[in-house]
Write a protein that holds these residues in place. Structure first.
Motif, short mmCIF file in Angstrom:
data_model
loop_
_atom_site.label_atom_id
_atom_site.label_comp_id
_atom_site.label_asym_id
_atom_site.label_seq_id
_atom_site.Cartn_x
_atom_site.Cartn_y
_atom_site.Cartn_z
N LEU A 71 0.83 -1.21 0.00
CA LEU A 71 0.00 0.00 0.00
C LEU A 71 0.86 1.26 0.00
CD1 LEU A 71 -2.92 -1.02 2.37
CD2 LEU A 71 -3.00 -0.71 -0.09
N ASP A 72 1.98 1.23 0.71
CA ASP A 72 2.90 2.38 0.70
C ASP A 72 3.52 2.56 -0.69
OD1 ASP A 72 2.53 3.25 3.27
OD2 ASP A 72 4.10 1.99 4.11
N LEU A 73 3.82 1.44 -1.33
CA LEU A 73 4.35 1.49 -2.70
C LEU A 73 3.34 2.16 -3.62
CD1 LEU A 73 6.19 0.67 -5.11
CD2 LEU A 73 5.08 -1.57 -5.05
N ILE A 74 2.09 1.75 -3.51
CA ILE A 74 1.04 2.30 -4.37
C ILE A 74 0.81 3.78 -4.07
CG2 ILE A 74 -1.44 2.17 -4.90
CD1 ILE A 74 -1.18 -0.88 -4.26
N ARG A 75 0.80 4.13 -2.77
CA ARG A 75 0.63 5.54 -2.40
C ARG A 75 1.75 6.39 -2.99
NH1 ARG A 75 3.13 8.64 0.61
NH2 ARG A 75 4.37 6.97 1.56
N THR A 76 3.00 5.90 -2.89
CA THR A 76 4.14 6.64 -3.45
C THR A 76 4.00 6.79 -4.95
OG1 THR A 76 5.53 5.74 -1.69
CG2 THR A 76 6.65 6.73 -3.58
N MET A 77 3.60 5.71 -5.62
CA MET A 77 3.42 5.76 -7.08
C MET A 77 2.39 6.82 -7.47
SD MET A 77 3.23 1.76 -8.19
CE MET A 77 2.54 2.20 -9.79
N ARG A 78 1.26 6.82 -6.76
CA ARG A 78 0.16 7.71 -7.14
C ARG A 78 0.38 9.15 -6.68
NH1 ARG A 78 -1.54 4.47 -10.96
NH2 ARG A 78 -3.37 3.18 -10.53
N GLU A 79 0.76 9.33 -5.42
CA GLU A 79 0.80 10.67 -4.85
C GLU A 79 2.09 11.41 -5.17
OE1 GLU A 79 0.07 10.49 -0.69
OE2 GLU A 79 -2.07 10.07 -0.91
N GLU A 80 3.22 10.72 -5.04
CA GLU A 80 4.51 11.41 -5.19
C GLU A 80 5.06 11.34 -6.61
OE1 GLU A 80 7.22 10.08 -2.13
OE2 GLU A 80 5.62 10.05 -0.63
N LEU A 81 4.96 10.16 -7.22
CA LEU A 81 5.55 9.99 -8.55
C LEU A 81 4.55 10.20 -9.68
CD1 LEU A 81 7.74 6.86 -7.78
CD2 LEU A 81 8.39 9.27 -7.70
N LYS A 82 3.24 10.26 -9.33
CA LYS A 82 2.18 10.52 -10.31
C LYS A 82 2.13 9.48 -11.42
CE LYS A 82 1.80 14.44 -8.05
NZ LYS A 82 0.91 14.50 -6.89
N TYR A 83 2.47 8.22 -11.08
CA TYR A 83 2.40 7.16 -12.09
C TYR A 83 0.96 6.73 -12.32
CZ TYR A 83 7.35 6.09 -12.82
OH TYR A 83 8.66 6.15 -13.20
N ASP A 84 0.59 6.53 -13.59
CA ASP A 84 -0.77 6.08 -13.93
C ASP A 84 -0.80 4.61 -14.31
OD1 ASP A 84 -2.32 8.28 -13.42
OD2 ASP A 84 -1.96 9.20 -15.36
N SER A 85 0.24 3.85 -13.95
CA SER A 85 0.27 2.42 -14.26
C SER A 85 -0.99 1.74 -13.71
CB SER A 85 1.48 1.75 -13.61
OG SER A 85 2.67 2.44 -13.91
N GLN A 86 -1.40 0.67 -14.40
CA GLN A 86 -2.46 -0.17 -13.85
C GLN A 86 -1.86 -0.93 -12.67
OE1 GLN A 86 -5.63 -0.24 -15.88
NE2 GLN A 86 -4.49 1.54 -16.56
N ILE A 87 -2.69 -1.24 -11.67
CA ILE A 87 -2.18 -1.88 -10.46
C ILE A 87 -3.03 -3.09 -10.10
CG2 ILE A 87 -1.83 -1.62 -7.96
CD1 ILE A 87 -1.20 1.33 -8.47
N VAL A 88 -2.35 -4.20 -9.80
CA VAL A 88 -3.02 -5.38 -9.27
C VAL A 88 -2.42 -5.69 -7.91
CG1 VAL A 88 -3.31 -7.89 -9.52
CG2 VAL A 88 -3.63 -6.41 -11.50
N ILE A 89 -3.27 -5.86 -6.90
CA ILE A 89 -2.82 -6.20 -5.55
C ILE A 89 -2.94 -7.70 -5.37
CG2 ILE A 89 -3.65 -6.18 -3.17
CD1 ILE A 89 -4.01 -3.24 -3.32
N VAL A 90 -1.94 -8.30 -4.72
CA VAL A 90 -1.98 -9.73 -4.38
C VAL A 90 -2.00 -9.84 -2.87
CG1 VAL A 90 -0.84 -11.95 -4.65
CG2 VAL A 90 -0.56 -10.20 -6.41
#
Length: 377
Positions: free
Chosen positions: A69-88
């Motif tokens: 979840l921290d990885l996803i938060r960093t991707m979205r909030e700080e790095l602004k990545y729009d990659s598709q995301i799948v959680i396992v």
């Protein structure tokens, strides 16, 4: 050899056996993807993302250093990545609804990996990936800029979103799922109208609506995969073409899904809800000794009737379903822990290790000891 049209993927998971499974069990190229790298924690994944710029990120929830979840938060909030995301996740119940909505998680899967399910999910994600690629091409070409702007999911949804809006939208998502599963066409029609109206009035309405739809899509994929015989419902473009939602495409899709649930329960009105409730209860209590009468008392229904409806809907008896849940968990414990077979049997409600071994072999085709050796090398 992967061509330029392949979508780039990275996988983050701290378990070596899981990573090996992602590398060897999944036919990435056959589904249209190229596996560009793997990471064993969130920080490694961030470095890899910066190098690869993937179209899809698959990440476990629980990892050291930086969790999923921290990885996803960093991707979205700080790095602004729009990659598709799948959680396992290894949990049987996904308890991250608000985070899934906040961070625009596309789908999620449960451990252990089932290649057929992963392949189906990967194929279903080609539609949003194609749309995202087309959007970027249009943007770079300077054509149809308004459409590209509308399809964009602005990162500000994470930075400026009020908690009250998030809670309201999370409630919307769960309520809509309930209406769908209950076959309540009137309820889902009103709920989707309400969501689309709020989408136009809230500042971050479009982004929130997109996130809600992704969450509902992920829930339906996880719980049903195939809705009756109409398996295409979960692969329709209406899930992702936000510029057409206002014209009624999304509403029509949600109504069709609700009607599918309604028609599935027509042979015995009301039994579907009972069986769904029974299954949810069993998934939480299968480790303990549980009898059909006890379950029937819990959901206030006649035991014989529940047993009959359960077998009709699930295709197996109540007791056989409990065995399947236990043996699936046993497979996970054999792969991921060093527990003794007798301890696993006791943990899962079997007070006789021989009986456990017999059921394990009947359902998997091999002895628990052999399964453990083969899984752990």
């Amino acid at each position: 050899m992967a061509g330029e049209s392949m979508y780039k993927v990275i996988v983050a998971d701290d378990e070596p056996f899981m990573l090996e499974g992602w590398r060897t069990m999944i036919d990435w190229q056959g589904c249209g993807y190229e596996l560009c790298g793997t990471a064993t924690d969130g920080e490694e994944a961030l470095e890899l993302i910066g190098t690869v710029n993937p179209d899809l990120v698959v990440t476990d929830i629980q990892m050291p250093v930086l969790d999923g979840l921290d990885l996803i938060r960093t991707m979205r909030e700080e790095l602004k990545y729009d990659s598709q995301i799948v959680i396992v996740t290894g949990y049987s119940e996904f308890g991250y609804a608000q985070q899934a909505i906040r961070y625009r998680v596309n789908e999620y899967v449960l451990k252990p990996l089932v290649p057929e399910e992963i392949h189906e999910l990967l194929r279903s994600m080609i539609v949003p990936l194609d749309l995202q690629r087309q959007e970027m091409e249009q943007l770079y070409a300077g054509e149809q800029f308004a459409a590209a702007e509308l399809l964009d999911t602005p990162a500000e949804v994470n930075g400026t979103l009020e908690e009250t809006d998030l809670e309201k939208m999370t409630s919307h998502a769960k309520q809509m799922l309930s209406f769908m599963e209950a076959g309540d066409v009137k309820g889902i029609t009103h709920a989707i109208d309400e969501m689309l109206e709020e989408m136009q009035t809230l500042r971050s309405g479009l982004s929130l609506a997109q996130s809600i739809v992704l969450y509902i899509h992920g829930e339906l994929l996880r719980k049903y995969r195939v809705l009756g015989e109409d398996s295409m419902l979960l692969q329709e473009q209406a899930w992702h073409q936000t510029e057409r939602w206002i014209t009624g495409d999304l509403k029509e899709l949600f109504v069709r899904i609700t009607e599918t649930f309604a028609s599935a329960g027509q042979s015995d009105p009301g039994s579907g809800g009972l069986v769904t409730e029974a299954v949810q209860y069993l998934k939480q209590h299968y480790r303990s000794k549980i009898k059909l009468q006890q379950l029937a008392n819990h959901i206030h229904v006649n035991a014989a009737y529940l047993g009959q409806q359960f077998k009709r809907e699930m295709g197996v008896s109540f007791s056989e379903y409990v065995h399947r849940l236990r043996i699936e968990e046993a497979r996970r414990l054999l792969r991921r822990t060093n527990m003794k077979i007798s301890d696993i049997a006791f943990e899962l409600g079997y007070h006789d290790a021989e009986y456990f071994t017999e059921k394990f072999k009947a359902l998997t085709g091999e002895l628990p000891s052999l399964y453990k050796n083969n899984s752990q090398g």
